[in-house]
Every structure is written in C-alpha cells, then in structure tokens.
Motif scaffolding. Structure first.
Motif, PDB file in Angstrom:
ATOM      1  N   GLN A  57      -3.850  -8.198  -3.169  1.00  0.00           N
ATOM      2  CA  GLN A  57      -3.526  -7.767  -1.812  1.00  0.00           C
ATOM      3  C   GLN A  57      -4.376  -6.558  -1.473  1.00  0.00           C
ATOM      4  O   GLN A  57      -4.281  -5.520  -2.125  1.00  0.00           O
ATOM      5  CB  GLN A  57      -2.036  -7.431  -1.676  1.00  0.00           C
ATOM      6  CG  GLN A  57      -1.631  -7.117  -0.237  1.00  0.00           C
ATOM      7  CD  GLN A  57      -0.133  -6.930  -0.069  1.00  0.00           C
ATOM      8  OE1 GLN A  57       0.516  -6.240  -0.849  1.00  0.00           O
ATOM      9  NE2 GLN A  57       0.435  -7.554   0.955  1.00  0.00           N
TER      10      GLN A  57
ATOM     11  N   PHE B  26      -0.685  -8.749  -7.681  1.00  0.00           N
ATOM     12  CA  PHE B  26       0.649  -9.299  -7.888  1.00  0.00           C
ATOM     13  C   PHE B  26       0.592 -10.486  -8.829  1.00  0.00           C
ATOM     14  O   PHE B  26      -0.194 -11.415  -8.641  1.00  0.00           O
ATOM     15  CB  PHE B  26       1.266  -9.764  -6.562  1.00  0.00           C
ATOM     16  CG  PHE B  26       1.718  -8.654  -5.677  1.00  0.00           C
ATOM     17  CD1 PHE B  26       0.952  -8.235  -4.611  1.00  0.00           C
ATOM     18  CD2 PHE B  26       2.939  -8.021  -5.904  1.00  0.00           C
ATOM     19  CE1 PHE B  26       1.368  -7.206  -3.785  1.00  0.00           C
ATOM     20  CE2 PHE B  26       3.371  -6.992  -5.086  1.00  0.00           C
ATOM     21  CZ  PHE B  26       2.588  -6.586  -4.027  1.00  0.00           C
TER      22      PHE B  26
ATOM     23  N   GLN C 239       6.764  -2.622  -2.399  1.00  0.00           N
ATOM     24  CA  GLN C 239       7.478  -3.605  -3.203  1.00  0.00           C
ATOM     25  C   GLN C 239       6.726  -4.931  -3.222  1.00  0.00           C
ATOM     26  O   GLN C 239       5.760  -5.128  -2.479  1.00  0.00           O
ATOM     27  CB  GLN C 239       8.894  -3.827  -2.650  1.00  0.00           C
ATOM     28  CG  GLN C 239       9.793  -2.606  -2.780  1.00  0.00           C
ATOM     29  CD  GLN C 239      11.212  -2.912  -2.357  1.00  0.00           C
ATOM     30  OE1 GLN C 239      11.666  -4.051  -2.403  1.00  0.00           O
ATOM     31  NE2 GLN C 239      11.933  -1.888  -1.948  1.00  0.00           N
ATOM     32  N   GLY C 240       7.192  -5.825  -4.074  1.00  0.00           N
ATOM     33  CA  GLY C 240       6.659  -7.172  -4.090  1.00  0.00           C
ATOM     34  C   GLY C 240       7.236  -7.995  -2.953  1.00  0.00           C
ATOM     35  O   GLY C 240       7.976  -7.493  -2.110  1.00  0.00           O
ATOM     36  N   LEU C 241       6.890  -9.267  -2.915  1.00  0.00           N
ATOM     37  CA  LEU C 241       7.375 -10.152  -1.860  1.00  0.00           C
ATOM     38  C   LEU C 241       8.635 -10.867  -2.316  1.00  0.00           C
ATOM     39  O   LEU C 241       8.765 -11.248  -3.474  1.00  0.00           O
ATOM     40  CB  LEU C 241       6.320 -11.207  -1.514  1.00  0.00           C
ATOM     41  CG  LEU C 241       5.151 -10.754  -0.656  1.00  0.00           C
ATOM     42  CD1 LEU C 241       4.170  -9.920  -1.454  1.00  0.00           C
ATOM     43  CD2 LEU C 241       4.452 -11.952  -0.047  1.00  0.00           C
TER      44      LEU C 241
ATOM     45  N   TYR D  86       0.703 -17.104 -11.422  1.00  0.00           N
ATOM     46  CA  TYR D  86      -0.397 -16.786 -10.519  1.00  0.00           C
ATOM     47  C   TYR D  86      -0.782 -15.315 -10.621  1.00  0.00           C
ATOM     48  O   TYR D  86       0.038 -14.474 -10.979  1.00  0.00           O
ATOM     49  CB  TYR D  86       0.020 -16.998  -9.053  1.00  0.00           C
ATOM     50  CG  TYR D  86       0.591 -18.344  -8.700  1.00  0.00           C
ATOM     51  CD1 TYR D  86       1.941 -18.612  -8.892  1.00  0.00           C
ATOM     52  CD2 TYR D  86      -0.205 -19.327  -8.124  1.00  0.00           C
ATOM     53  CE1 TYR D  86       2.472 -19.841  -8.536  1.00  0.00           C
ATOM     54  CE2 TYR D  86       0.324 -20.550  -7.761  1.00  0.00           C
ATOM     55  CZ  TYR D  86       1.670 -20.805  -7.966  1.00  0.00           C
ATOM     56  OH  TYR D  86       2.187 -22.020  -7.606  1.00  0.00           O
TER      57      TYR D  86
ATOM     58  N   TRP E 104      -0.675  -1.246  -8.689  1.00  0.00           N
ATOM     59  CA  TRP E 104      -1.568  -0.554  -7.755  1.00  0.00           C
ATOM     60  C   TRP E 104      -2.777  -0.044  -8.519  1.00  0.00           C
ATOM     61  O   TRP E 104      -2.661   0.894  -9.312  1.00  0.00           O
ATOM     62  CB  TRP E 104      -0.813   0.615  -7.111  1.00  0.00           C
ATOM     63  CG  TRP E 104      -0.095   0.297  -5.854  1.00  0.00           C
ATOM     64  CD1 TRP E 104      -0.446   0.654  -4.591  1.00  0.00           C
ATOM     65  CD2 TRP E 104       1.123  -0.434  -5.725  1.00  0.00           C
ATOM     66  NE1 TRP E 104       0.466   0.189  -3.677  1.00  0.00           N
ATOM     67  CE2 TRP E 104       1.443  -0.488  -4.344  1.00  0.00           C
ATOM     68  CE3 TRP E 104       1.985  -1.063  -6.631  1.00  0.00           C
ATOM     69  CZ2 TRP E 104       2.573  -1.140  -3.867  1.00  0.00           C
ATOM     70  CZ3 TRP E 104       3.118  -1.710  -6.146  1.00  0.00           C
ATOM     71  CH2 TRP E 104       3.386  -1.749  -4.776  1.00  0.00           C
TER      72      TRP E 104
ATOM     73  N   TYR F  11      -2.347 -12.782  -7.617  1.00  0.00           N
ATOM     74  CA  TYR F  11      -2.755 -12.589  -6.240  1.00  0.00           C
ATOM     75  C   TYR F  11      -3.306 -11.178  -6.089  1.00  0.00           C
ATOM     76  O   TYR F  11      -2.842 -10.245  -6.757  1.00  0.00           O
ATOM     77  CB  TYR F  11      -1.566 -12.740  -5.275  1.00  0.00           C
ATOM     78  CG  TYR F  11      -1.189 -14.158  -4.949  1.00  0.00           C
ATOM     79  CD1 TYR F  11      -0.309 -14.865  -5.758  1.00  0.00           C
ATOM     80  CD2 TYR F  11      -1.703 -14.787  -3.818  1.00  0.00           C
ATOM     81  CE1 TYR F  11       0.042 -16.168  -5.451  1.00  0.00           C
ATOM     82  CE2 TYR F  11      -1.347 -16.094  -3.505  1.00  0.00           C
ATOM     83  CZ  TYR F  11      -0.479 -16.772  -4.328  1.00  0.00           C
ATOM     84  OH  TYR F  11      -0.125 -18.066  -4.024  1.00  0.00           O
TER      85      TYR F  11
ATOM     86  N   PHE G  55       7.706 -13.056  -7.167  1.00  0.00           N
ATOM     87  CA  PHE G  55       6.657 -12.063  -7.342  1.00  0.00           C
ATOM     88  C   PHE G  55       7.118 -10.911  -8.225  1.00  0.00           C
ATOM     89  O   PHE G  55       8.285 -10.515  -8.205  1.00  0.00           O
ATOM     90  CB  PHE G  55       6.232 -11.482  -5.991  1.00  0.00           C
ATOM     91  CG  PHE G  55       5.352 -12.399  -5.201  1.00  0.00           C
ATOM     92  CD1 PHE G  55       5.897 -13.401  -4.415  1.00  0.00           C
ATOM     93  CD2 PHE G  55       3.976 -12.264  -5.245  1.00  0.00           C
ATOM     94  CE1 PHE G  55       5.082 -14.257  -3.688  1.00  0.00           C
ATOM     95  CE2 PHE G  55       3.155 -13.108  -4.517  1.00  0.00           C
ATOM     96  CZ  PHE G  55       3.707 -14.109  -3.740  1.00  0.00           C
ATOM     97  N   GLY G  56       6.162 -10.359  -8.941  1.00  0.00           N
ATOM     98  CA  GLY G  56       6.391  -9.092  -9.603  1.00  0.00           C
ATOM     99  C   GLY G  56       6.307  -7.970  -8.578  1.00  0.00           C
ATOM    100  O   GLY G  56       6.048  -8.204  -7.397  1.00  0.00           O
ATOM    101  N   GLU G  57       6.524  -6.737  -9.040  1.00  0.00           N
ATOM    102  CA  GLU G  57       6.541  -5.599  -8.134  1.00  0.00           C
ATOM    103  C   GLU G  57       5.148  -5.117  -7.774  1.00  0.00           C
ATOM    104  O   GLU G  57       4.983  -4.257  -6.918  1.00  0.00           O
ATOM    105  CB  GLU G  57       7.326  -4.450  -8.780  1.00  0.00           C
ATOM    106  CG  GLU G  57       8.823  -4.716  -8.878  1.00  0.00           C
ATOM    107  CD  GLU G  57       9.476  -4.799  -7.516  1.00  0.00           C
ATOM    108  OE1 GLU G  57      10.158  -5.815  -7.242  1.00  0.00           O
ATOM    109  OE2 GLU G  57       9.302  -3.870  -6.705  1.00  0.00           O
TER     110      GLU G  57
END
Lengths: 114, 112
Positions: free
Chosen positions: B37, B90, A42-44, B33, B108, B35, B103-105
């Motif tokens: 990860q 993200f 999931q997102g944050l 934004y 991937w 980001y 944040f979005g989900e």
C-alpha cells in the motif's frame, strides 16, 4: 481487462446523513465482490461481500451494498453515518476464473463532519 | 490470539540494506498474499501462495523474494532497498475462491 474503479477519492458528509460510495468493475467472467474498511494505522477488515443469491447484501456497522450486474456496480450505502465511520473504504473483486487473484479499487476516503 | 500477524510493525532502514518481513497465520488457510500500500493508499497485490506454491507474481522487482517455509508462514525478503520501497506491506490470507481475505496489521517500511 479486469479492473475495479472507485470514482470518488474523497466523500465528505455530515453526521447522520446518508452516504453512498461507488464501485464499478470490469470483467469478462463472473465475480465475487467485497467491501473492506481501513481505519487509520490499521489493516483492512471486511464490511460485506457478495458471492451469489440476493443482490442486496447487508454487512457490519449498518452498511449494505447492492450488486447490479447490468451496470457492473457494487455501491456501498449507509442511511445514517456516525463520526466513527471515518475511514478509508475499499471495493475489491475476485474472479471465478482466477481464484487467488483479488483486485482492490483505489479507495474512497469517507470523512464525517459533526 | 492474532489471526494474521506480521513482524516487524515498523521498520526504518537505509538505502541499500536487505530486510525481511515475517507473516504467520493461525487460520489454517491455504492461500497467503503480500500486498503493498503506497502513500496514496493504493493497494497492489505482489504475490500469492497456495499451499506453499507461488500462484501469482505480479510485476515486482526481483529484489523482492517471497518465501513460504510452510502453509502457515509467508515471509518477504527485500534486497538493496530503495527509497521507492517505502510503503505499508500487508500480509493476508484466504481459505479459497470467494472467501474473505484476512489482513494483518501491516508493516510500515521507511527507507531513508
């Protein structure tokens, strides 16, 4: 230099035990401080934030954090954890001098044992 | 109604391809934004836009090009994809300084 440090990459605790996740920051200007939680795939989402005022901040799911300016820390605490608290926790800092820049710590994986 | 939505959620592609990830927000926020990860969960800011203007451009290869057609959208285009680009990307938004980031989900991306 501006930075955020989460010293513990993993914190294992037993269910119903208390927990503290540590966060320290480095900045020459005033800061805003945040804790975010990320559940698997999931997102944050925001747990809590400190902007000004009382240094003890309460958030969702029973979490709280205390801003300590002299120690440049913003540790996250919960008096009794639940299995559902298993997740990745991120401390984040934004700087008054640079409104758009928000830096995240490297994250702490909280794993709850039954 | 999702506040910050990203598409696609999953993307598997070959090295050398060009791909885009789209982001849309319905919160009316000024700042958006991107980001990245990585596999160790480390979150790194790539870009920040404020009212369609680029504010932050971190040390990102110029194969990555953000585009903001309007305040509600911030897309990320990646040219000549490399294995090291595999990560979760993200999109996020904020109303301004000191405000919560939403944040979005995540998207991937796997490069094979």
């Amino acid at each position: 230099a501006q930075s955020v440090t989460q010293l513990d990459s993993q914190v294992p605790v037993f269910e119903e035990a208390p927990v503290e996740l540590r966060c320290n920051y480095s900045s020459s200007v005033s800061v805003y401080l945040f804790w975010y939680v990320q559940y698997p795939n999931q997102g944050l989402q925001l747990l809590l934030k400190y902007l000004s005022g009382s240094t003890l901040v309460k958030g969702i799911n029973g979490f709280e954090a205390e801003f300590n300016k002299s120690q440049t820390s913003f540790h996250l605490r919960k008096p009794s954890v639940h299995i559902s608290d298993t997740a990745e926790y991120f401390c984040a800092v934004s700087f008054h001098s640079s409104a758009s820049k928000i830096i995240f710590g490297s994250g702490t994986r909280l794993s709850i044992r039954p | 109604d999702t506040a910050v939505s990203q598409t696609p959620k999953y993307l598997v592609t070959q090295m050398g391809n060009d791909k885009s990830i789209k982001c849309e927000q319905n919160l009316g926020h000024d700042t958006m934004y991107w980001y990245k990860q990585d596999s160790k969960k480390f979150l790194k800011i790539m870009f920040s836009y404020n009212n369609k203007e680029l504010i932050i451009n971190e040390t990102v290869p110029n194969r990555f090009s953000p585009k903001s057609p309007d305040k509600a959208h911030l897309n990320l285009h990646i040219n000549s994809l490399e294995l090291g680009d595999s990560a979760v990307y993200f999109c996020a938004t904020a109303a301004g300084s000191g405000n919560t980031i939403y944040f979005g989900e995540g998207s991937w991306l796997t490069v094979v």
